[in-house]
Write a protein that holds these residues in place. Structure first.
Motif, PDB file in Angstrom:
ATOM      1  N   THR A  44       1.083  -1.153   0.091  1.00 42.51           N
ATOM      2  CA  THR A  44      -0.129  -0.018   0.004  1.00 42.51           C
ATOM      3  C   THR A  44       0.836   1.273   0.041  1.00 42.51           C
ATOM      4  O   THR A  44       1.853   1.606   0.907  1.00 42.51           O
ATOM      5  N   PHE A  46       1.289   5.493   0.078  1.00 37.75           N
ATOM      6  CA  PHE A  46       0.409   6.657   0.380  1.00 37.75           C
ATOM      7  C   PHE A  46       1.339   7.873   0.211  1.00 37.75           C
ATOM      8  O   PHE A  46       2.505   7.866   0.385  1.00 37.75           O
ATOM      9  N   ASP A  71       1.199  13.679   2.812  1.00 34.70           N
ATOM     10  CA  ASP A  71       0.122  14.598   3.234  1.00 34.70           C
ATOM     11  C   ASP A  71      -1.076  13.838   3.238  1.00 34.70           C
ATOM     12  O   ASP A  71      -1.950  14.433   3.565  1.00 34.70           O
ATOM     13  N   ASN A  72      -1.220  12.627   2.842  1.00 34.78           N
ATOM     14  CA  ASN A  72      -2.561  11.738   2.966  1.00 34.78           C
ATOM     15  C   ASN A  72      -2.446  10.386   3.376  1.00 34.78           C
ATOM     16  O   ASN A  72      -2.832   9.560   3.098  1.00 34.78           O
ATOM     17  N   PHE A  73      -1.765  10.288   4.622  1.00 38.23           N
ATOM     18  CA  PHE A  73      -1.247   9.225   5.303  1.00 38.23           C
ATOM     19  C   PHE A  73      -2.188   8.854   6.319  1.00 38.23           C
ATOM     20  O   PHE A  73      -2.384   9.820   7.390  1.00 38.23           O
ATOM     21  N   ASN A  74      -2.772   7.708   6.383  1.00 37.83           N
ATOM     22  CA  ASN A  74      -3.315   7.210   7.391  1.00 37.83           C
ATOM     23  C   ASN A  74      -2.592   6.462   8.780  1.00 37.83           C
ATOM     24  O   ASN A  74      -2.096   5.322   8.260  1.00 37.83           O
ATOM     25  N   TYR A  75      -2.409   6.827   9.713  1.00 35.77           N
ATOM     26  CA  TYR A  75      -1.245   6.529  10.818  1.00 35.77           C
ATOM     27  C   TYR A  75      -2.103   5.055  11.069  1.00 35.77           C
ATOM     28  O   TYR A  75      -1.242   4.407  11.655  1.00 35.77           O
ATOM     29  N   ASN A  76      -3.502   4.860  10.872  1.00 38.55           N
ATOM     30  CA  ASN A  76      -3.720   3.345  11.536  1.00 38.55           C
ATOM     31  C   ASN A  76      -3.193   2.070  10.869  1.00 38.55           C
ATOM     32  O   ASN A  76      -3.116   1.017  11.464  1.00 38.55           O
ATOM     33  N   PHE A  77      -2.605   2.521   9.482  1.00 38.56           N
ATOM     34  CA  PHE A  77      -2.112   1.470   8.783  1.00 38.56           C
ATOM     35  C   PHE A  77      -0.495   1.030   9.534  1.00 38.56           C
ATOM     36  O   PHE A  77      -0.027  -0.023   8.944  1.00 38.56           O
ATOM     37  N   SER A 109       4.591  15.035  13.352  1.00 35.09           N
ATOM     38  CA  SER A 109       3.723  14.128  13.738  1.00 35.09           C
ATOM     39  C   SER A 109       3.839  12.800  13.300  1.00 35.09           C
ATOM     40  O   SER A 109       3.684  11.841  13.943  1.00 35.09           O
TER      41      SER A 109
END
Length: 664
Positions: free
Chosen positions: A348, A350, A353-359, A377
């Motif tokens: 996957t 990313f 600026d569009n990264f989902n930290y849950n991954f 962050s």
């Protein structure tokens, strides 16, 4: 000595009958007249003396015959050394672990001898005695006391178990009955490797009787461990299975033939010499690429101990390595291409600026690729991921920001290098475990790629890849997880590394080293629970273990992992399919705890000393069922003497007949 039926002693009055008959001769005499009886008188005196002696001997024999006949019916016994409590409750612990399949000196299996001892206990004690049978399975039938017929029937159902128990576990299980006094018979081989430590807070009101099952001096060979040189054979590449075999005997084993079978097809053989009390290692080449789920078994012939001659391995190549790439923009990169094999990787990508930290929590490897500046962050999230045993590969951009990379890498000597020219990489260190099994030949003249250095962190003698000037190009740093740092960017004007043949195996190894919760080759039956990660756990339907029988174990789901409590009393060594919603999602292989194969034993005296050497601990030294039964009778039932009394009665009856017949 005492009598079971002392009231029958009144029958001794019958001894007066032969005395009365002897004193009063009811035969009528006849008077005969002779002219001269001087000579007859002398003969008469001599005959009377002999007749009187004969009559006394016959009388004595008759009296003794009647006396011992009466004593026989009184049931004389020598009193027992020990007495049962008033509640007449007996607990029998019967060790039915696999080590009990070893043979005694008379070639009897240990479990058969133990069952014979248990039957003797049940058959000899009074009918109103209650019994509780405890085996290694801690099965439900051991929760209540049984009658004599129930106990005899239960003993016919006992089989060898895959479960080993320590002495403290057995003590705790016995205590669950309560604190009332009882007799405890502990029938076991008292194996040193599994016995463990005894609890000190023993119940002194219980009498413990140790019944050792002493084996003959038998050597034993077993598989100590097995592992793959490449734990994750990406793409079904060549692999080597290493096997360590242990000899527990006191003599060398020469030319032991081991056989490897994969999916019911013989995949290789190997011969190994094992020194006494030693370990030898052998290997099997797995030349055929394996994919999916594979059942492997290592077997050999070792007589007479054969319960551990098979060793099971589950070679699972179904789990995908999860790779997450964080990059500048949503454009294809060399990282996406190298991890594009969907049969091996779940990739996957990313943009930063569009990264989902849950991954992060789901990833085996996170690649930070081509970023010049890293948001604080994101730095914090990546550091948390590393602290939680994650694995991160950092590849800088062409103009890295020193401050942000210092915060992420936490390397004291890191610096940004500018205006440098591409340099050649040095050939890899073939002895480094990271490159093990990658190269078919160790060529010194291997053509190496070039790269332009953008980051520098000082000298690193353990770097995975270095420039020819010995400066590091790819290094590994241990956090809780692994931090991999590449000194140059993967851009065409800066390097040709991503087009080199070395790039793919290096990136595969980086991903494989980060794989979490991968299925192990095998599990020990001594483990209480196992954790398995699955690609999808969308359904609430519990997973099942299907092997020799189908089981639905206790389980709990955490994220995309499932933790299974092993039902020890139901599971056995061998293969079990992990089934979810009708599909086999994994294969698990279970083997006996290797400590079960170490047959060294404690003697009864040693165990008694460990129990405090108290007066409530005794030892039965019987080696056969017959001698054990006699020892039970002597201790608890006394020594019956009625047979000896009957023999004496018959003997004196014979003496009387002989006196009448032959004494003139």
């Amino acid at each position: 000595m005492s009598f079971l039926y002392p009231s029958f002693l009144w029958a001794l009055g019958v001894l007066a009958v032969p005395i009365i008959i002897h004193l009063f001769n009811f035969r009528r005499t006849m008077r005969v007249y002779f002219s001269n009886n001087r000579f007859l008188k002398q003969v008469k005196e001599a005959s009377t003396a002999k007749r009187r002696l004969k009559h006394y001997l016959i009388l004595f024999s008759r009296l003794l015959f009647l006396f011992f006949l009466v004593i026989t019916f009184c049931q004389p016994v020598i009193p027992a050394k020990e007495q049962l409590g008033s509640d007449r409750s007996i607990v029998i612990y019967l060790d039915n672990s696999q080590s009990m399949s070893a043979q005694l000196a008379d070639k009897t299996k240990g479990l058969d001898a133990a069952l014979g001892f248990a039957r003797s206990i049940v058959q000899l004690f009074p009918p109103d005695t209650r019994y509780k049978l405890i085996t290694n399975d801690f099965a439900p039938f051991s929760n209540v006391f049984k009658t004599k017929p129930e106990m005899i029937d239960l003993l016919t159902q006992i089989r060898l178990s895959s479960v080993s128990r320590t002495a403290s576990e057995i003590q705790e299980r016995i205590r669950q009955d309560g604190i009332r006094a009882k007799e405890i018979f502990w029938i076991s081989d008292f194996q040193k490797s599994t016995f463990g430590k005894l609890q000190t807070n023993r119940d002194s009101s219980s009498n413990i009787h140790l019944v050792p099952i002493a084996f003959a001096a038998i050597p034993n060979v077993f598989v100590d461990s097995a592992f793959l040189e490449n734990p994750f054979a990406a793409g079904g590449e060549k692999n080597v299975l290493k096997v360590r075999v242990r000899n527990d005997g006191m003599r060398d084993v020469d030319q032991l033939n081991l056989k490897l079978v994969i999916n019911n097809v013989q995949a290789g053989t190997s011969s190994v010499d094992i020194p006494q009390q030693g370990v030898a290692e052998t290997s099997f080449d797995i030349t055929t690429g394996l994919s999916g789920i594979n059942k492997a078994k290592i077997s050999f012939n070792d007589f007479p101990v054969s319960f551990d001659n098979d060793f099971y391995l589950a070679m699972n190549f179904t789990e995908k390595i999860r790779v997450v790439e964080i990059k500048n923009a949503n454009t294809p990169t060399p990282i996406e291409k190298v991890y594009g094999n969907t049969g091996v990787f779940q990739f996957t990508g990313f943009s930063a600026d569009n990264f989902n930290y849950n991954f992060l929590s789901q990833a085996d490897l996170v690649v930070v690729n081509g970023l010049n500046s890293i948001d604080p962050s994101l730095v914090s999230a990546l550091q948390g991921y590393l602290d939680n045993f994650g694995n991160v590969l950092v590849i800088p951009g062409n103009r890295p920001d020193l401050a942000s990379f210092k915060n992420l890498l936490r390397l004291p000597n890191v610096n940004v290098i500018e205006n440098t020219q591409p340099m050649d990489l040095d050939r890899p260190d073939f002895d480094n475990p990271f490159f093990e099994n990658v190269f078919e030949e160790r060529s010194v003249s291997l053509a190496m790629p070039k790269a332009t250095k953008k980051l520098d962190w000082g000298a690193d003698r353990s770097a995975l890849l270095r420039f020819k000037n010995d400066q590091p190009f790819l290094s590994s740093f241990s956090r809780n997880g692994k931090l991999y740092v590449m000194s140059g960017a993967l851009e065409s004007e800066l390097t040709d590394f991503y087009n080199h043949a070395l790039f793919v195996p290096v990136m595969y190894r980086l991903a494989a080293s980060g794989k979490k919760n991968e299925s192990r080759l095998y599990y020990s039956l001594r483990e209480s629970f196992i954790g398995v990660r699955m690609d999808s756990l969308q359904s609430d339907e519990p997973v099942r273990l299907i092997g020799q029988e189908e089981l639905v174990p206790s389980q709990r789901k955490v994220g995309e992992s499932i933790f299974i409590d092993l039902p020890k009393f139901s599971i056995s060594n061998g293969f079990y399919n992990l089934v979810s919603q009708g599909d086999t999602v994994n294969l698990l292989a279970f083997n006996l705890d290797k400590s079960e194969s170490l047959l060294a034993q404690y003697s009864g005296d040693e165990v008694k000393k460990m129990m405090g050497d108290g007066t409530n601990v005794s030892i039965f030294e019987a080696t056969s069922v017959g001698t054990f039964s006699n020892e039970i009778k002597e201790r608890y039932l006394g020594t019956p003497l009625w047979k000896y009394a009957l023999l004496m009665a018959i003997a004196f009856l014979v003496v009387e007949v002989l006196l009448i017949r032959f004494l003139k």
